[in-house]
Design a protein around this motif. Structure first.
Motif, PDB file in Angstrom:
ATOM      1  N   GLY A 274       0.684  -1.279   0.042  1.00 60.05           N
ATOM      2  CA  GLY A 274      -0.147  -0.090  -0.076  1.00 60.05           C
ATOM      3  C   GLY A 274       0.839   1.336   0.055  1.00 60.05           C
ATOM      4  O   GLY A 274       0.505   2.101  -0.784  1.00 60.05           O
ATOM      5  N   SER A 275       2.029   1.296   0.916  1.00 58.85           N
ATOM      6  CA  SER A 275       2.904   2.426   0.974  1.00 58.85           C
ATOM      7  C   SER A 275       3.451   2.814  -0.405  1.00 58.85           C
ATOM      8  O   SER A 275       3.689   3.933  -0.858  1.00 58.85           O
ATOM      9  CB  SER A 275       3.671   2.431   2.088  1.00 58.85           C
ATOM     10  OG  SER A 275       3.304   1.901   3.208  1.00 58.85           O
ATOM     11  N   ILE A 276       3.983   1.681  -1.021  1.00 60.27           N
ATOM     12  CA  ILE A 276       4.824   1.709  -2.227  1.00 60.27           C
ATOM     13  C   ILE A 276       3.659   2.486  -3.488  1.00 60.27           C
ATOM     14  O   ILE A 276       4.000   3.179  -4.249  1.00 60.27           O
ATOM     15  CB  ILE A 276       5.481   0.599  -2.566  1.00 60.27           C
ATOM     16  CG1 ILE A 276       6.461   0.344  -1.572  1.00 60.27           C
ATOM     17  CG2 ILE A 276       5.973   0.666  -4.161  1.00 60.27           C
ATOM     18  CD1 ILE A 276       7.179  -1.139  -1.883  1.00 60.27           C
ATOM     19  N   LEU A 277       2.527   1.884  -3.424  1.00 59.12           N
ATOM     20  CA  LEU A 277       1.537   2.220  -4.330  1.00 59.12           C
ATOM     21  C   LEU A 277       1.167   3.645  -4.043  1.00 59.12           C
ATOM     22  O   LEU A 277       1.275   4.364  -5.173  1.00 59.12           O
ATOM     23  CB  LEU A 277       0.368   1.387  -4.049  1.00 59.12           C
ATOM     24  CG  LEU A 277      -0.882   1.844  -4.965  1.00 59.12           C
ATOM     25  CD1 LEU A 277      -0.812   1.640  -6.559  1.00 59.12           C
ATOM     26  CD2 LEU A 277      -2.135   0.998  -4.700  1.00 59.12           C
ATOM     27  N   TYR A 278       1.150   4.110  -2.816  1.00 56.42           N
ATOM     28  CA  TYR A 278       0.617   5.115  -2.436  1.00 56.42           C
ATOM     29  C   TYR A 278       1.741   6.507  -2.932  1.00 56.42           C
ATOM     30  O   TYR A 278       1.428   7.474  -3.730  1.00 56.42           O
ATOM     31  CB  TYR A 278       0.631   5.524  -1.232  1.00 56.42           C
ATOM     32  CG  TYR A 278       0.236   6.862  -0.563  1.00 56.42           C
ATOM     33  CD1 TYR A 278      -1.124   7.135  -0.406  1.00 56.42           C
ATOM     34  CD2 TYR A 278       1.371   7.869   0.091  1.00 56.42           C
ATOM     35  CE1 TYR A 278      -1.302   8.489   0.277  1.00 56.42           C
ATOM     36  CE2 TYR A 278       0.809   8.878   0.472  1.00 56.42           C
ATOM     37  CZ  TYR A 278      -0.452   9.376   0.559  1.00 56.42           C
ATOM     38  OH  TYR A 278      -0.425  10.638   1.236  1.00 56.42           O
ATOM     39  N   ALA A 279       3.205   5.922  -2.882  1.00 54.00           N
ATOM     40  CA  ALA A 279       4.127   7.042  -3.134  1.00 54.00           C
ATOM     41  C   ALA A 279       4.395   6.919  -4.558  1.00 54.00           C
ATOM     42  O   ALA A 279       4.728   8.016  -5.334  1.00 54.00           O
ATOM     43  CB  ALA A 279       5.486   6.685  -2.425  1.00 54.00           C
ATOM     44  N   SER A 280       4.460   5.923  -5.467  1.00 53.12           N
ATOM     45  CA  SER A 280       4.350   5.839  -6.514  1.00 53.12           C
ATOM     46  C   SER A 280       3.279   6.493  -7.448  1.00 53.12           C
ATOM     47  O   SER A 280       3.620   7.458  -8.327  1.00 53.12           O
ATOM     48  CB  SER A 280       4.324   4.450  -7.286  1.00 53.12           C
ATOM     49  OG  SER A 280       5.313   3.563  -6.430  1.00 53.12           O
ATOM     50  N   LEU A 281       2.115   6.514  -7.112  1.00 53.45           N
ATOM     51  CA  LEU A 281       1.045   7.244  -7.412  1.00 53.45           C
ATOM     52  C   LEU A 281       1.286   8.824  -7.397  1.00 53.45           C
ATOM     53  O   LEU A 281       1.059   9.453  -8.245  1.00 53.45           O
ATOM     54  CB  LEU A 281      -0.345   6.833  -7.174  1.00 53.45           C
ATOM     55  CG  LEU A 281      -1.631   7.238  -7.675  1.00 53.45           C
ATOM     56  CD1 LEU A 281      -1.532   6.773  -9.307  1.00 53.45           C
ATOM     57  CD2 LEU A 281      -2.696   7.124  -6.940  1.00 53.45           C
ATOM     58  N   ARG A 282       1.969   9.068  -6.027  1.00 45.73           N
ATOM     59  CA  ARG A 282       2.045  10.362  -5.852  1.00 45.73           C
ATOM     60  C   ARG A 282       3.379  11.090  -7.006  1.00 45.73           C
ATOM     61  O   ARG A 282       2.954  12.233  -7.420  1.00 45.73           O
ATOM     62  CB  ARG A 282       2.425  10.809  -4.502  1.00 45.73           C
ATOM     63  CG  ARG A 282       2.374  12.120  -3.839  1.00 45.73           C
ATOM     64  CD  ARG A 282       2.820  12.298  -2.463  1.00 45.73           C
ATOM     65  NE  ARG A 282       2.646  13.298  -1.912  1.00 45.73           N
ATOM     66  CZ  ARG A 282       3.458  14.038  -1.393  1.00 45.73           C
ATOM     67  NH1 ARG A 282       4.381  13.273  -0.706  1.00 45.73           N
ATOM     68  NH2 ARG A 282       3.457  15.235  -0.680  1.00 45.73           N
ATOM     69  N   VAL A 283       4.157  10.155  -7.064  1.00 43.94           N
ATOM     70  CA  VAL A 283       5.392  10.842  -7.877  1.00 43.94           C
ATOM     71  C   VAL A 283       4.860  11.124  -9.328  1.00 43.94           C
ATOM     72  O   VAL A 283       4.908  12.190 -10.006  1.00 43.94           O
ATOM     73  CB  VAL A 283       6.341   9.812  -8.058  1.00 43.94           C
ATOM     74  CG1 VAL A 283       7.478  10.306  -9.141  1.00 43.94           C
ATOM     75  CG2 VAL A 283       7.240   9.798  -6.687  1.00 43.94           C
ATOM     76  N   VAL A 284       3.821  10.109 -10.067  1.00 44.15           N
ATOM     77  CA  VAL A 284       3.315  10.251 -11.386  1.00 44.15           C
ATOM     78  C   VAL A 284       2.434  11.568 -11.434  1.00 44.15           C
ATOM     79  O   VAL A 284       2.553  12.440 -12.492  1.00 44.15           O
ATOM     80  CB  VAL A 284       2.764   8.950 -11.739  1.00 44.15           C
ATOM     81  CG1 VAL A 284       1.841   9.158 -13.297  1.00 44.15           C
ATOM     82  CG2 VAL A 284       3.738   7.772 -11.907  1.00 44.15           C
ATOM     83  N   LEU A 285       1.648  11.775 -10.427  1.00 49.68           N
ATOM     84  CA  LEU A 285       0.438  12.593 -10.401  1.00 49.68           C
ATOM     85  C   LEU A 285       1.289  14.023 -10.193  1.00 49.68           C
ATOM     86  O   LEU A 285       0.384  15.044 -10.618  1.00 49.68           O
ATOM     87  CB  LEU A 285      -0.775  12.321  -9.602  1.00 49.68           C
ATOM     88  CG  LEU A 285      -1.497  11.108 -10.018  1.00 49.68           C
ATOM     89  CD1 LEU A 285      -2.354  10.532  -9.105  1.00 49.68           C
ATOM     90  CD2 LEU A 285      -2.158  11.515 -11.245  1.00 49.68           C
TER      91      LEU A 285
END
Length: 408
Positions: A274-285
């Protein structure tokens, strides 16, 4: 040289992100090894913001006193000492002190890095390279989440030293801010530094004169202090700047960043995934949101962002409510993951970057310094309130309390 100098400076932004992101992957290891309660860990997570408040308050004077490069050196050394203290800690007081020091360091970096980038960058690249600052912050948080899966909290603390070392070495090879050199009257060094960042074959005479004229104009404006912000002429700017920062923190973003693993675990989702998904999405967006801001406008994006954040938080509440009442257990993890995507998507396109952009645009030149300092201070105080209270609120509310007890 502009790109290389920007890269060296945004190592400080990467450090900022890794400091903020550290408390999420390190939480369960620290609590187990040092026998910390949730209240004690809330103090550890949030004391970073206390240090950042002190760093932010002093950052302007430090950057003017020892120059932009000097301020980045001081901040890097403070962060290194903080990380080393965390990595060798065997009790909560020393651990908290190390976290406090890293907060002081990133508080200085939060001011001096964007200022340095703005002062060395030509106008046609200023917006793009200013976005790189935000992008490296979220990338630093992603780094902490990913590396935290692979190693212990003590080793993870040592990895936080790496961007500081890169910055310290890189600072020997980049020029000082030309604008700062002109501000203190070092005209010969000013011209050399400006030529260095623009290239040896570029005529810098026009830009040199523009910088000198803008500094002369600023010197002619009346000097103001913090109390002048609250007179009738300036209070509207303060209301907008401070109000946006209050709302930016009130949506709970820093609680989500600091304790992402705790939130995912409570919702029945793998905290690492969950944390990795959260942070990855934040970088892209974050990168995507930068392309929308000038096209869609500030106000429409803010309104869209707020509606999306409301939806994301409603999904969070719904997932915990279903879990505590044992309703649709298979749907709870799905709701939690969907909530992450919705929440961070709408935060990244609006409520995240736009308050900072508006703050930089609304204040007149002569009150930009004290106005920016006040707004930054309010932002860090809000960050502390959210990051300190989140876990305590989870243990207090019936749904959150039940989730924590079920884990134990």
């Amino acid at each position: 040289m502009v790109f290389f100098s920007t890269f060296v400076a945004v190592c400080g932004s990467f450090e900022f992100g890794s400091c903020v992101g550290y408390s999420s992957p390190a939480q369960f290891g620290i609590m187990a090894d040092l026998k910390e309660s949730y209240a004690e860990y809330s103090l550890f997570g949030s004391i970073l913001t206390i240090g950042a408040i002190i760093g932010a308050i002093t950052s302007g004077r430090i950057a003017d006193w020892v120059a932009r490069k000097g301020a980045m050196r001081i901040a890097s050394v403070i962060c290194i000492v903080g990380w080393l203290t965390i990595s060798v800690s065997s009790a909560a007081p020393l651990l908290d002190f190390g976290r406090f020091l890293t907060g002081c360091g990133i508080g200085v970096m939060s001011y001096v890095v964007p200022v340095y980038i703005a002062e060395i960058t030509p106008k046609n690249l200023r917006g793009a390279l200013a976005t790189v600052n935000q992008l490296f912050i979220v990338t630093g948080a992603l780094f902490a989440y990913v590396i935290g899966v692979l190693m212990s909290w003590r080793i993870l603390a040592l990895t936080g030293i790496v961007p500081c070392l890169v910055m310290l070495v890189g600072l020997f090879f980049i020029p000082e801010s030309p604008r700062w050199l002109a501000m203190i009257g070092k005209n010969q060094e000013f011209e050399v530094a400006l030529s260095m960042v623009r290239g040896p074959n570029v005529d810098v005479s026009r830009e040199l004169n523009e910088i000198l004229e803008s500094l002369a104009l600023i010197n002619q404006l009346p000097r103001v202090n913090i109390l002048d912000l609250f007179n009738r002429r300036n209070i509207r700017f303060v209301n907008v700047g401070v109000g946006l920062m209050v709302f930016q923190q009130a949506v709970g973003i820093n609680g989500n960043i600091y304790y992402a693993a705790q939130i995912f675990k409570s919702a029945g989702v793998s905290p690492n995934l969950g944390s990795i998904l959260y942070a990855s999405l934040r970088v892209v967006l974050t990168a995507f949101g930068a392309t929308l801001m000038d096209k869609a406008g500030r106000r429409p994006l803010l309104m869209i962002s707020i509606v999306g954040l409301l939806l994301g938080n409603l999904l969070t509440g719904m997932s915990f409510l279903l879990k505590v009442h044992h309703l649709a257990p298979d749907a709870v993890p799905i709701l939690a993951v969907v909530r992450v995507m919705v929440y961070i998507a709408f935060y990244s396109i609006g409520m995240g970057p736009i308050p900072w952009v508006i703050m930089s645009e609304i204040f007149p030149l002569n009150i930009k310094g004290p106005g920016g300092s006040l707004v930054t201070l309010v932002n860090w105080i809000g960050s502390w309130a959210i990051s300190y209270s989140l876990i305590l609120l989870m243990t207090w509310s019936s749904c959150g309390k039940s989730s924590l007890y079920m884990q134990n």
